[in-house]
Every structure is written in C-alpha cells, then in structure tokens.
Design a protein around this motif. Structure first.
Motif, short mmCIF file in Angstrom:
data_model
loop_
_atom_site.label_atom_id
_atom_site.label_comp_id
_atom_site.label_asym_id
_atom_site.label_seq_id
_atom_site.Cartn_x
_atom_site.Cartn_y
_atom_site.Cartn_z
N VAL A 9 59.66 44.22 20.26
CA VAL A 9 59.64 42.78 20.03
C VAL A 9 59.47 42.05 21.34
N TYR A 10 60.21 42.50 22.36
CA TYR A 10 60.13 41.81 23.66
C TYR A 10 58.72 41.93 24.24
N ARG A 11 58.12 43.14 24.16
CA ARG A 11 56.80 43.35 24.73
C ARG A 11 55.76 42.51 24.03
N ASP A 12 55.85 42.43 22.69
CA ASP A 12 54.90 41.64 21.94
C ASP A 12 55.02 40.16 22.30
N ALA A 13 56.25 39.68 22.42
CA ALA A 13 56.46 38.29 22.80
C ALA A 13 55.93 38.03 24.20
N ARG A 14 56.18 38.97 25.12
CA ARG A 14 55.72 38.81 26.50
C ARG A 14 54.21 38.77 26.58
N ASP A 15 53.53 39.66 25.82
CA ASP A 15 52.07 39.72 25.86
C ASP A 15 51.46 38.44 25.30
N GLN A 16 52.10 37.89 24.24
CA GLN A 16 51.57 36.64 23.69
C GLN A 16 51.75 35.49 24.67
N MET A 17 52.89 35.48 25.37
CA MET A 17 53.12 34.42 26.34
C MET A 17 52.14 34.53 27.51
N ARG A 18 51.78 35.76 27.88
CA ARG A 18 50.85 35.94 28.99
C ARG A 18 49.44 35.51 28.62
N SER A 19 49.09 35.70 27.34
CA SER A 19 47.75 35.33 26.90
C SER A 19 47.61 33.84 26.65
N ALA A 20 48.74 33.13 26.61
CA ALA A 20 48.71 31.68 26.39
C ALA A 20 48.39 30.96 27.69
N PRO A 21 47.87 29.72 27.63
CA PRO A 21 47.60 28.96 28.84
C PRO A 21 48.88 28.74 29.63
N ALA A 22 48.73 28.67 30.94
CA ALA A 22 49.90 28.46 31.80
C ALA A 22 50.54 27.11 31.49
N ARG A 23 51.86 27.07 31.47
CA ARG A 23 52.58 25.83 31.16
C ARG A 23 53.70 25.63 32.17
N GLU A 24 54.13 24.42 32.31
CA GLU A 24 55.27 24.11 33.18
C GLU A 24 56.55 24.36 32.40
N GLU A 25 57.06 25.64 32.42
CA GLU A 25 58.22 26.00 31.62
C GLU A 25 59.51 26.03 32.41
N PHE A 26 59.42 26.08 33.75
CA PHE A 26 60.62 26.27 34.56
C PHE A 26 60.81 25.07 35.48
N PRO A 27 62.03 24.56 35.51
CA PRO A 27 62.27 23.37 36.33
C PRO A 27 62.24 23.66 37.83
N THR A 28 62.49 24.89 38.24
CA THR A 28 62.52 25.20 39.67
C THR A 28 61.68 26.44 39.95
N LEU A 29 61.24 26.58 41.21
CA LEU A 29 60.47 27.73 41.63
C LEU A 29 61.30 29.00 41.53
N LEU A 30 62.59 28.92 41.82
CA LEU A 30 63.47 30.08 41.76
C LEU A 30 63.53 30.64 40.33
N GLN A 31 63.66 29.76 39.35
CA GLN A 31 63.72 30.23 37.96
C GLN A 31 62.40 30.84 37.52
N ALA A 32 61.29 30.26 37.97
CA ALA A 32 59.99 30.82 37.64
C ALA A 32 59.83 32.20 38.26
N ARG A 33 60.26 32.37 39.52
CA ARG A 33 60.15 33.67 40.19
C ARG A 33 61.01 34.72 39.49
N GLU A 34 62.23 34.33 39.11
CA GLU A 34 63.13 35.28 38.42
C GLU A 34 62.53 35.71 37.09
N ALA A 35 61.92 34.75 36.37
CA ALA A 35 61.30 35.10 35.08
C ALA A 35 60.15 36.07 35.28
N TYR A 36 59.35 35.83 36.34
CA TYR A 36 58.24 36.74 36.62
C TYR A 36 58.75 38.12 36.99
N GLU A 37 59.78 38.18 37.85
CA GLU A 37 60.34 39.47 38.25
C GLU A 37 60.92 40.22 37.04
#
Length: 466
Positions: free
Chosen positions: A395-423
C-alpha cells in the motif's frame, strides 16, 4: 449448546425423543402439559420446541399462538407433532408460525432433519436481527460520498417493495451488504435472509442447493444418503420462504440451472430433486454479479429472459477508488470493530496513513481495506495511533509511486520537512528493493548499518528484517 424443549403428554415419547436428541448432542428439557411448557419458556431460552397438538390442559395450537406472541427476543422455532395429522391442522399450524409439522409415529431420520433445519432457521433469524441492529447504529451503508448517498436513497425507496433486485459491482464492493440492508428495511425484515454463492457450488450440486432433495435423490455423492448425509434437504428457495433469497455471483450459473431458476421465479414454486409434489414459496430474490450480464447474454452465457426477471430494480455499487472520500469513515468503522475484537477499543488512524490509503488504487475494494485494517491491528498490538509506517509495504509503495507521478506541489511548510519526507521515501524504496534487509539497504545507501538504524528511528521508519 442447542436447547430443545419436548412437550408431549406421553411419557414414553418424551423419554425416547430426549434420549435420541441427547445422543445427537442437544440439551433437552421435557414437559407434559402446555402450562408447564409456557412456564419453562418464560424462564429459559430454547432454540426449538417439539409441541404435541393433543395436550391434557389445552390445545397445542393455542399454546403455539401464545409462544409466538411472547415478547422475548429469543422466541424458539416450533415444530408441531400429532398422531391425528390432517391437512387443516398443518395449514393452521403454519399460519400460526410453526416451522414444520410432523406426524406420529415419528420418523427418526425426518425428525432429526427438521430439528437441524429449524436450528439453522432460528440462527439466521437471530443473525438478521443483529444485522438490523448494526445497520441502525452505523447508518445502514457507510459513506458520505455522492454515490453512496444516492445508493442509500435508492435502498429506502425500493426496499419496501417486492420487486426483484440485481446488484452490480466489482468483487469486494459490498454487494451482500447492500442486499442485507435492503432486507433489513423491507416488509420481510422479520423473516429469514438466506444467501447462496452460485460460484462456490459445483454444477452437479447447485440444483440440490437451490431446490433441495427428497429421500436421498440428489445427484453425485449425495445420492442414496450415506454417513453424515441427510436423507432430505430443504433448498435455499424453501428455507427463504416468506423472506429474502440473496443469489450472489448469479452470472456464474449454468444455462441449465438458469432455466430452472427462471421457472421458479415465474411460478413461485419448484420441484425438489426426487419429489413428486411441487413446493410453493413466497420469496423475494435479490441477485448480485460482478459480470456485465448484457455482454454475457451476447456471448450466449446468460439467458435474456432471466436477466429481465432479475433486473427489475438495478443497483450499482461503485468501486472504492471512485469514492475515496469514504475511506476515513470506513477505516474508523473497521478500527472500532477490530479494536473491540482484539481488546484495543481506542485505535485511530493518523493523517499520513489516511493520505496513503487514499492514494492506493484498492483492486480488492472495501473487502481489501477491511482486511488491511484487521492486519494492521493484529500486527501492531501496542500501537494506539496507526501511522503510515505501520501500513503494509504494498500500500505504501503504491501510494508513493502515485505521488511521484503527480505534478510537484507545495506540500511542506519548511525545507527540513521536505528533506525528511524525501529521505524517508528514499530509504523505504531501498528497503523495498532489498526485501526489508537493513544490512543490504545500508550497503546500497553507502551508510553504516547502525547509522541507517538511527536514521530510520529519527524518520519513523519501522521495518523488520526478513
């Protein structure tokens, strides 16, 4: 244990029946008069009552009427027995609510079959009552999406009629739930709801399942009876008399069986296998299928006349992917169900987990979601708040793949949170590639194993090594 009450003024019959039923595993109580029986019924719960017509203190049919009027939620099924059986007495007993009518001298085989079937009928009646109570609590059919609101409105309009219903929908969408909801809101709600999965019964036996058989006349291995095989069987049409018959996966019936079902629907009667006289029934049929029946008709796999008999009121149950806004409500319901079942009544789902569930495509529909929630509850016994890291990798992989195929969006309020999500996503991808092996994942990431463990703990990643 199933409890039987024998009411007969002849001590020899009481003792003989009690002995036989006790050997069959039943709990048995006896009474010699109607008054004694009514007193027992007010003080204890019985599943089946064998009631003689001729009793010293009053007529057995009068006692039957009083039993059926009892206010208890656990009214038993009543089987009338008589040494002076007449058609008039049998008809009167049936109108008063008797399950069946047996003539003396009693046939042991038939008596045991009737008691067994009466037990099943009572269990179904109790199950239907419980289901109706559950429906009342949770608002019939879960979901606040536009399709589900329309479906509930359609149920309210059509349930009180006797029109036949054909429910379309993919496997796992909840077609049986819709059928039960219609029964619970129908004029037949106090009668039985009988279901049969047409795809689960081999072709050689489905006629016996639908219409029953008499005196070992069913085909195949049932022929001639045998150890553990009853000499007679009441089919689903007969057991559903007065109530609702739910035929699941009706599109999987053979053309031969379809012809016999068509005739039973048209005439409201049928001939059990091996019987010489037809059985008349009053049954509302609700059918369900995951196939396109009009396409099956074009292919010659389904009878057009049967389709029009069944498709009086068509229902369509949408797949879960078309009503993802209902997922939080369904998850809450399933968490409550399984949390209570496994002794953890306060389990909840975090927002990040719900977001992942909404991204998943759900090929197994609501059934798959229900199974997933149960698995998560079982595998995380100390978790009160289910997060995305607790979800199965699929389930997690399918959700992740769909999010990656979607256009980039401003989902994280800070650069740190965005980096942690990517990691977090990158580590999970590497763990997935290594089948959960942390040592191999660390090597692929160019990290020390201990460093990767610290990073996983910091990011909330929890994966067991295989």
């Amino acid at each position: 244990m199933n409890h039987v009450l024998i009411v007969d003024d002849e001590a020899e019959i009481r003792e003989s029946l009690a002995s036989i039923l006790q050997e069959e595993g039943y709990l048995v109580t006896t009474a010699a008069t109607a008054g004694e029986a009514l007193t027992l019924l007010r003080d204890a719960v019985y599943d089946v009552v064998l009631l003689d017509i001729w009793l010293p203190d009053r007529d057995g049919l009068d006692a039957l009427g009083e039993i059926r009027r009892m206010s208890s939620e656990h009214v038993p099924e009543v089987v009338i027995i008589s040494g002076h059986g007449t058609i008039e007495a049998a008809v009167r007993a049936t109108k008063l609510g008797a399950y069946d009518f047996l003539e003396k001298p009693l046939s042991l085989a038939r008596t045991l079959i009737v008691i067994k079937n009466a037990m099943q009928a009572r269990r179904m009646r109790e199950d239907n009552k419980e289901f109706a109570r559950q429906l009342a609590v949770r608002g019939t059919v879960t979901g606040q999406s536009v399709p589900m609101k329309a479906l509930r409105q359609q149920i309210r309009l059509m349930a009180p009629t006797n029109g036949r219903v054909l429910i379309y929908g993919e496997s796992g969408t909840g077609k049986e739930l819709i059928g039960r909801a219609m029964h619970a809101e129908s004029l037949r709600k106090d009668r039985v709801f009988v279901e049969l999965n047409c795809a689960a019964i081999p072709e050689d036996y489905i006629e016996a399942e639908l219409f029953g058989y008499r005196h070992g006349a069913a085909p195949g291995y049932i022929q001639g009876g045998g150890e553990g095989v009853p000499a007679e069987k009441r089919g689903t049409f007969e057991r559903a008399d007065g109530g609702t018959l739910f035929l699941d996966e009706v599109g999987d019936m053979s053309l031969k069986t379809q012809a016999k079902v068509l005739r039973a629907l048209d005439e409201q009667r049928f001939l059990p296998v091996g019987a010489s006289h037809p059985v008349h029934v009053d049954v509302r049929v609700i059918a369900a299928t995951n196939k396109d029946l009009e396409e099956e008709i074009a292919r010659g796999n389904f009878r057009e006349d049967l389709f029009y008999r069944l498709n009086v009121i068509p229902f369509y149950v949408p797949p879960l992917r078309d009503r993802k806004e209902d997922i939080p409500l369904l998850v809450k319901e399933f968490l409550g169900e399984f949390g209570a079942q496994y002794g953890r009544p306060r389990v909840e789902m975090a927002d990040d987990a719900l977001a992942a569930l909404k991204q998943y495509h759900w090929p197994g529909n609501v059934r798959e979601l229900r199974n997933l929630v149960e698995r998560v509850v079982i595998l995380n016994p100390k978790v009160q708040r289910v997060e995305r890291k607790h979800l199965p990798m699929l389930v997690y992989r399918d959700a992740r793949d769909q999010m990656r195929s979607a256009p980039a969006r401003e989902e994280f309020p800070t650069l740190l949170q965005a980096r942690e999500a990517y990691e977090r996503d990158y580590i999970l991808k590497k763990l997935d590639e290594c089948n959960g092996n942390v040592s191999r994942a660390a090597e692929g990431l160019g990290l020390e194993r201990s460093h990767l463990y610290r990073k996983m703990r910091a990011l909330g990643v929890s994966v067991k090594e295989s």
